[in-house]
Write a protein that holds these residues in place. Sequence first.
Motif, short mmCIF file in Angstrom:
data_model
loop_
_atom_site.label_atom_id
_atom_site.label_comp_id
_atom_site.label_asym_id
_atom_site.label_seq_id
_atom_site.Cartn_x
_atom_site.Cartn_y
_atom_site.Cartn_z
N LYS A 27 0.84 -1.21 0.00
CA LYS A 27 0.00 0.00 0.00
C LYS A 27 0.87 1.26 0.00
CE LYS A 27 -2.22 -1.18 3.78
NZ LYS A 27 -1.57 -2.48 4.03
N GLY A 28 1.84 1.30 0.94
CA GLY A 28 2.71 2.47 1.03
C GLY A 28 3.51 2.66 -0.25
N THR A 29 4.03 1.56 -0.77
CA THR A 29 4.84 1.60 -2.00
C THR A 29 4.02 2.15 -3.17
OG1 THR A 29 6.10 -0.30 -1.22
CG2 THR A 29 6.18 0.13 -3.60
N SER A 87 -2.76 6.23 7.75
CA SER A 87 -3.06 6.19 9.19
C SER A 87 -1.85 5.64 9.96
CB SER A 87 -4.32 5.37 9.47
OG SER A 87 -4.29 4.15 8.77
N ARG A 142 2.67 6.57 13.65
CA ARG A 142 4.11 6.44 13.97
C ARG A 142 4.73 7.81 14.25
NH1 ARG A 142 3.44 1.93 10.78
NH2 ARG A 142 3.43 3.09 8.82
N ALA A 157 -2.66 -5.36 16.91
CA ALA A 157 -4.12 -5.13 16.99
C ALA A 157 -4.45 -3.77 16.41
CB ALA A 157 -4.55 -5.18 18.45
N ARG A 179 -10.34 0.65 8.20
CA ARG A 179 -9.89 -0.72 8.44
C ARG A 179 -10.94 -1.55 9.17
NH1 ARG A 179 -4.00 0.02 8.33
NH2 ARG A 179 -2.94 -1.84 9.00
N ARG A 190 11.67 -5.80 4.71
CA ARG A 190 11.35 -4.36 4.59
C ARG A 190 12.34 -3.50 5.38
NH1 ARG A 190 5.51 -2.02 5.56
NH2 ARG A 190 5.61 -3.25 7.47
N TYR A 208 11.86 0.35 1.30
CA TYR A 208 12.69 -0.50 0.45
C TYR A 208 12.52 -1.95 0.89
CZ TYR A 208 15.03 3.99 -0.31
OH TYR A 208 15.31 5.29 -0.61
N THR A 241 13.69 -7.24 -2.91
CA THR A 241 12.94 -6.89 -4.11
C THR A 241 13.07 -5.43 -4.56
OG1 THR A 241 10.98 -6.53 -2.72
CG2 THR A 241 11.18 -8.68 -3.77
N ARG A 286 -1.15 -9.35 12.81
CA ARG A 286 -1.69 -8.31 11.91
C ARG A 286 -2.50 -8.96 10.78
NH1 ARG A 286 3.74 -5.36 10.62
NH2 ARG A 286 2.53 -4.18 9.10
N LYS A 311 2.39 -9.63 -7.81
CA LYS A 311 3.24 -9.25 -8.96
C LYS A 311 4.26 -8.21 -8.53
CE LYS A 311 -0.32 -10.09 -12.38
NZ LYS A 311 -1.35 -9.55 -13.23
#
Length: 218
Positions: free
Chosen positions: A13-15, A31, A36, A57, A87, A126, A136, A140, A170, A199
Amino acid sequence: MRIVLLGTPGAGKGTQCKRIVARYGLQHLSSGDILRQQRIEGTELGEAAQTYMDSGALVPDQIIVEMMVDAIKKAPDVGFILDGFPRTVNQATELSKSLTSANQKIDAVINLKIDDQVVFQRMAGRRSCPQCGAVYNIETIKPRIEGVCDNDGAKLIQRPDDSNEVVANRLETYHLQTEPVIDYYKKNSSTVYDFDANKDAEEVSALVFVKLDALADG
Ligand code: AP5
């Protein structure tokens, strides 16, 4: 455009949001990133969210809805992309109410689908930039210099909630509480686009851009 981006933890999602924002100029409202940042700043909100995030959670709806509705109200006219929100069905309902009262609506929902076993591999690899938020992966999506952010040279870090145990929690939380949000949008006549996020990232972006280009032109 007002877009919701849904998907399993680690689906990308972030990527994908960063690429979508670069192409369409939308405001990226994540969110997880906002929470964070609140934790780094040591705010009351950040402290309230800490135990939930560390265990995998969900942070209670009331806290999240207030935080995200406030962020949406400050978004520019060009629009926004919501990453990690809503969510729960309750969050989705509250979001709809808030948008309706401002004469707005969600134009499209992007749903990134990925196999659970791929999620564990991606989370283990990650690495994130603590300064600019770039993401990053050691397998990959590598930075030019190992362990260093391409954008600002900061030392890359691992997220504390990327341990196998927390990732398992999660994923369970996602299947129980967030998957029903996809049905919520399908039933409420929003346009939902499903993408195979197993993909590679370039391929996913290309497919997403085809849909969003049509929406932007339309
Ligand atoms: P949040 O930060 O939203 O985490 P998440 O949904 O679990 O998603 P991630 O950020 O882990 O993954 P992503 O899909 O963005 O993947 P990424 O692009 O990084 O939430 C964290 C916590 O905050 C929650 O657990 C909860 O406690 C709380 N919270 C947040 N929102 C909330 C809400 N609305 N309500 C209640 N609580 C909330 O990619 C992952 C890795 O894979 C990277 O290394 C990347 O480089 C790599 N990668 C990406 N795409 C590809 C690809 N196609 N191929 C190969 N590698 C790829």
